[in-house]
Design a protein around this motif. Structure first.
Motif, PDB file in Angstrom:
ATOM      1  N   LYS A 100     -34.017  20.292  -5.207  1.00 53.88           N
ATOM      2  CA  LYS A 100     -34.867  19.552  -6.394  1.00 53.88           C
ATOM      3  C   LYS A 100     -35.832  20.855  -6.906  1.00 53.88           C
ATOM      4  O   LYS A 100     -35.961  20.751  -8.208  1.00 53.88           O
ATOM      5  CB  LYS A 100     -35.828  18.587  -5.532  1.00 53.88           C
ATOM      6  N   ALA A 101     -36.099  21.861  -6.146  1.00 52.29           N
ATOM      7  CA  ALA A 101     -36.999  22.811  -6.347  1.00 52.29           C
ATOM      8  C   ALA A 101     -36.146  23.673  -7.332  1.00 52.29           C
ATOM      9  O   ALA A 101     -36.898  24.225  -8.479  1.00 52.29           O
ATOM     10  CB  ALA A 101     -37.619  23.373  -5.243  1.00 52.29           C
ATOM     11  N   GLU A 103     -33.853  22.609  -9.462  1.00 51.25           N
ATOM     12  CA  GLU A 103     -33.850  21.847 -10.752  1.00 51.25           C
ATOM     13  C   GLU A 103     -35.414  21.925 -11.648  1.00 51.25           C
ATOM     14  O   GLU A 103     -35.230  21.855 -12.647  1.00 51.25           O
ATOM     15  CB  GLU A 103     -33.468  20.388 -10.371  1.00 51.25           C
ATOM     16  N   GLU A 104     -36.400  22.027 -10.939  1.00 50.92           N
ATOM     17  CA  GLU A 104     -37.589  22.063 -11.455  1.00 50.92           C
ATOM     18  C   GLU A 104     -38.055  23.250 -11.746  1.00 50.92           C
ATOM     19  O   GLU A 104     -39.220  23.735 -12.357  1.00 50.92           O
ATOM     20  CB  GLU A 104     -38.818  21.554 -10.545  1.00 50.92           C
ATOM     21  N   ARG A 106     -38.545  25.922  -9.810  1.00 48.53           N
ATOM     22  CA  ARG A 106     -39.482  26.688  -9.223  1.00 48.53           C
ATOM     23  C   ARG A 106     -38.842  27.814  -8.197  1.00 48.53           C
ATOM     24  O   ARG A 106     -39.396  28.633  -7.684  1.00 48.53           O
ATOM     25  CB  ARG A 106     -40.024  25.888  -7.990  1.00 48.53           C
ATOM     26  N   TYR A 199     -44.458  25.302  -3.307  1.00 50.78           N
ATOM     27  CA  TYR A 199     -45.273  24.018  -3.817  1.00 50.78           C
ATOM     28  C   TYR A 199     -46.654  23.976  -3.405  1.00 50.78           C
ATOM     29  O   TYR A 199     -47.425  23.170  -3.568  1.00 50.78           O
ATOM     30  CB  TYR A 199     -44.471  22.921  -3.199  1.00 50.78           C
ATOM     31  N   TYR A 210     -41.071  13.010  -0.191  1.00 52.10           N
ATOM     32  CA  TYR A 210     -39.698  12.803  -0.324  1.00 52.10           C
ATOM     33  C   TYR A 210     -39.151  11.474   0.157  1.00 52.10           C
ATOM     34  O   TYR A 210     -38.135  10.694  -0.486  1.00 52.10           O
ATOM     35  CB  TYR A 210     -38.727  13.949  -0.179  1.00 52.10           C
ATOM     36  N   GLU A 265     -28.660  11.757 -10.281  1.00 48.52           N
ATOM     37  CA  GLU A 265     -29.731  12.870 -10.304  1.00 48.52           C
ATOM     38  C   GLU A 265     -28.906  14.289 -10.188  1.00 48.52           C
ATOM     39  O   GLU A 265     -28.193  14.326  -9.138  1.00 48.52           O
ATOM     40  CB  GLU A 265     -30.762  12.806  -9.384  1.00 48.52           C
ATOM     41  N   TYR A 267     -29.967  17.218  -9.100  1.00 46.29           N
ATOM     42  CA  TYR A 267     -30.222  17.719  -7.879  1.00 46.29           C
ATOM     43  C   TYR A 267     -29.422  17.055  -6.707  1.00 46.29           C
ATOM     44  O   TYR A 267     -29.195  17.874  -5.797  1.00 46.29           O
ATOM     45  CB  TYR A 267     -31.786  17.990  -7.530  1.00 46.29           C
TER      46      TYR A 267
END
Length: 358
Positions: A100-101, A103-104, A106, A199, A210, A265, A267
């Motif tokens: 997820k990170a 994909e964002e 980060r 984060y 999550y 999704e 991710y």
């Protein structure tokens, strides 16, 4: 006379060692022959065999197929609320947070962890190498606390702080290369530190948020309590939490399974995509057609059967989760049985996957 006594003691020790190796050799042959026989069992026969040999065992199974989720509970009164330690399946949640990170924007998969953590000025492994267990990092590093934990016969990773993880990282000296696959609790735990950094939030809080998204309301970081027995003790800020500290039940883990199979999704899809071929041979696993061909973000990929899977174990629990996105089928098996007892849940879960596939 004294020399003669010493000679006799040495001879006795040699004989004991020799007999031990003979016993181990014969026991190994007997075990392999038994496993070969069991590999021909159906999943139901395997479950019954396990229950017969473990009188207090409770095995909870969730299956996802075209009918949705169905549950079975063996060895106790039917309930979806038994609390199980899922052990290393925790790593797949850490991998999900990592994916997820990425994909964002980060985190970059090919960045060194030194891009995110304050470490000495030298080479440190990339995120990709750590998440695929090809970084060269050891499974764990010895410390006084680790030794204490061993003799306490509880949680091997209890009371080892995040600061200690960073200290060990600073001591590592690795080459800039892909090492052979070496399953590393330490490595995945350091990715928990990376997630905290990007984060600016505690790993436990990240995981809690999550789990809320997944509506997994009965899943949490273990506290040493639950409605079964033999749980590991953890401190709230232990460094190894990202590698093995989740406690859950079959209903919540089946929700997770459904997410892995059905979510569109990116991710979620990417987390189980193969990143590295590893081709690990395991004699017992191979008897049951369990294959370790590739690895994604912690997930093991069985290319032959198109099954993505992971397992987990603690002292008194062991578990398995596996799925096939193409055919939209999967299984979760949770138990309060040591993985050292008879048939571990990886073999039962894999057998169920084969029955669903073939």
């Amino acid at each position: 006379m004294k020399k003669k006594k010493i000679r006799i003691v040495v001879i006795i020790v040699i004989i004991i060692i020799f007999l031990y190796y003979i016993y181990s050799f014969i026991s190994g042959i007997i075990y392999k022959n038994k496993m070969k026989e069991i590999s021909q069992y159906t999943s139901s026969q395997m479950i019954n065999y396990t229950l017969n040999n473990n009188k207090n065992a409770i095995i909870s199974i969730g299956i996802y197929d075209e009918n949705g989720i169905t549950y079975n509970v063996y060895g106790a009164e039917y309930s979806l609320n038994y609390d199980y330690e899922i052990g290393s399946i925790t790593k797949t949640f850490t991998a999900m947070l990592l994916s997820k990170a990425i994909e964002e924007g980060r985190i970059n998969l090919d960045d060194s962890i030194s891009n995110y953590l304050e470490l000495k000025n030298r080479y440190y492994p990339t995120i990709r190498r750590i998440i695929t267990h090809t970084s060269g990092l050891k499974p764990y590093y010895l410390s006084f606390q680790k030794i204490k934990n061993y003799f306490a016969r509880g949680n091997d990773f209890y009371n080892i702080s995040k600061e200690q993880l960073l200290e060990e990282l600073n001591k590592t000296k690795l080459e800039d290369k892909d090492y052979n696959f070496n399953y590393s609790n330490f490595g995945v735990s350091t990715l928990g530190l990376v997630l905290e950094k990007v984060y600016d939030k505690n790993y436990n809080k990240l995981l809690e948020e999550y789990l809320e998204q997944l509506n997994m309301n009965n899943t949490t970081i273990a506290t040493g309590t639950g409605n079964l027995s033999g749980y590991w003790k953890w401190n709230e800020n232990d460094g190894y939490i990202p590698s093995g500290a989740i406690i859950s039940n079959i209903e919540d883990m089946s929700k997770y399974l459904e997410t892995l199979i059905t979510s569109e999704e990116e991710y979620v899809i990417n987390v189980a995509e193969p990143l590295k071929d590893i081709n690990i041979e395991n004699e017992i696993y191979n008897m049951f057609d369990v294959n370790i061909d590739s690895v994604g973000m912690t997930w093991i990929v069985d290319n032959k059967n198109n099954v993505i899977w992971h397992n987990g174990s603690t002292t008194n629990f062991n578990s398995y989760i596996g799925f096939n996105r193409e055919n939209k089928i999967g299984v979760v098996v949770l138990s309060n049985i040591s993985s050292q007892k008879d048939i571990n849940m990886t073999l039962i879960g894999n057998k169920i996957m084969h029955e669903l596939l073939y």
